[in-house]
Design a protein around this motif. Sequence first.
Motif, short mmCIF file in Angstrom:
data_model
loop_
_atom_site.label_atom_id
_atom_site.label_comp_id
_atom_site.label_asym_id
_atom_site.label_seq_id
_atom_site.Cartn_x
_atom_site.Cartn_y
_atom_site.Cartn_z
N ARG A 1 -6.24 50.13 -8.07
CA ARG A 1 -5.74 51.41 -8.59
C ARG A 1 -4.78 52.06 -7.59
O ARG A 1 -3.75 52.62 -7.99
CB ARG A 1 -6.90 52.34 -8.93
CG ARG A 1 -7.67 51.89 -10.17
CD ARG A 1 -8.66 52.94 -10.64
NE ARG A 1 -9.70 53.27 -9.67
CZ ARG A 1 -10.85 52.62 -9.55
NH1 ARG A 1 -11.13 51.61 -10.33
NH2 ARG A 1 -11.73 52.99 -8.64
N VAL A 2 -5.10 52.00 -6.31
CA VAL A 2 -4.21 52.56 -5.28
C VAL A 2 -2.86 51.84 -5.33
O VAL A 2 -1.80 52.49 -5.28
CB VAL A 2 -4.85 52.45 -3.87
CG1 VAL A 2 -3.83 52.75 -2.78
CG2 VAL A 2 -6.05 53.36 -3.76
N LEU A 3 -2.88 50.54 -5.45
CA LEU A 3 -1.64 49.76 -5.50
C LEU A 3 -0.82 50.13 -6.74
O LEU A 3 0.40 50.27 -6.65
CB LEU A 3 -1.95 48.26 -5.50
CG LEU A 3 -0.75 47.33 -5.60
CD1 LEU A 3 0.20 47.54 -4.44
CD2 LEU A 3 -1.22 45.88 -5.64
N ARG B 1 2.91 51.68 -6.63
CA ARG B 1 4.05 51.07 -7.33
C ARG B 1 4.76 52.08 -8.22
O ARG B 1 5.99 52.12 -8.28
CB ARG B 1 3.58 49.88 -8.17
CG ARG B 1 3.29 48.66 -7.36
CD ARG B 1 2.91 47.50 -8.24
NE ARG B 1 2.62 46.33 -7.43
CZ ARG B 1 2.03 45.25 -7.89
NH1 ARG B 1 1.64 45.18 -9.15
NH2 ARG B 1 1.80 44.23 -7.10
N GLU B 2 3.99 52.91 -8.91
CA GLU B 2 4.59 53.95 -9.76
C GLU B 2 5.42 54.91 -8.92
O GLU B 2 6.54 55.28 -9.31
CB GLU B 2 3.49 54.71 -10.51
CG GLU B 2 2.81 53.90 -11.58
CD GLU B 2 1.56 54.57 -12.15
OE1 GLU B 2 1.23 55.70 -11.71
OE2 GLU B 2 0.91 53.96 -13.01
N LYS B 3 4.89 55.31 -7.77
CA LYS B 3 5.63 56.22 -6.89
C LYS B 3 6.89 55.55 -6.36
O LYS B 3 7.94 56.19 -6.23
CB LYS B 3 4.75 56.67 -5.73
CG LYS B 3 3.66 57.64 -6.14
CD LYS B 3 2.79 58.04 -4.96
CE LYS B 3 1.67 58.97 -5.38
NZ LYS B 3 0.82 59.36 -4.25
N LEU B 4 6.80 54.26 -6.05
CA LEU B 4 7.95 53.53 -5.54
C LEU B 4 9.05 53.48 -6.59
O LEU B 4 10.23 53.71 -6.28
CB LEU B 4 7.55 52.11 -5.13
CG LEU B 4 8.68 51.20 -4.64
CD1 LEU B 4 9.33 51.79 -3.39
CD2 LEU B 4 8.16 49.80 -4.37
N VAL B 5 8.69 53.19 -7.83
CA VAL B 5 9.69 53.16 -8.91
C VAL B 5 10.33 54.53 -9.05
O VAL B 5 11.57 54.65 -9.18
CB VAL B 5 9.03 52.70 -10.24
CG1 VAL B 5 9.96 52.94 -11.42
CG2 VAL B 5 8.64 51.23 -10.16
#
Length: 89
Positions: free
Chosen positions: A57-59, A63-67
């Motif tokens: 879930r952290v990953l 990933r969402e924040k990175l996008v």
Amino acid sequence: MINAKKLEEIAKQVSESLPPSVKQFAEDMEGKTKQILQSKLSQLDMVSREEFDVQTRVLMRTREKLVDLEQKVAALEASINQQQPESNE
């Protein structure tokens, strides 16, 4: 097709016909094998399923924040490129 029930009966007959010393040897081998496997598995650096799920879930959030950040950087770069006067070649 092989009849599973018949195979079980044959295995039971073979097992019953074995001398007690062979049965004891098989039980000892099974016990020792379980001990060795448990010992070796405990030496592995493993995480629990719960910890794995938490990290998954952290990953996903990362990933969402990175996008999102990639989109913001692309928008900022586009904005900067529009504000800069084009150089004459």
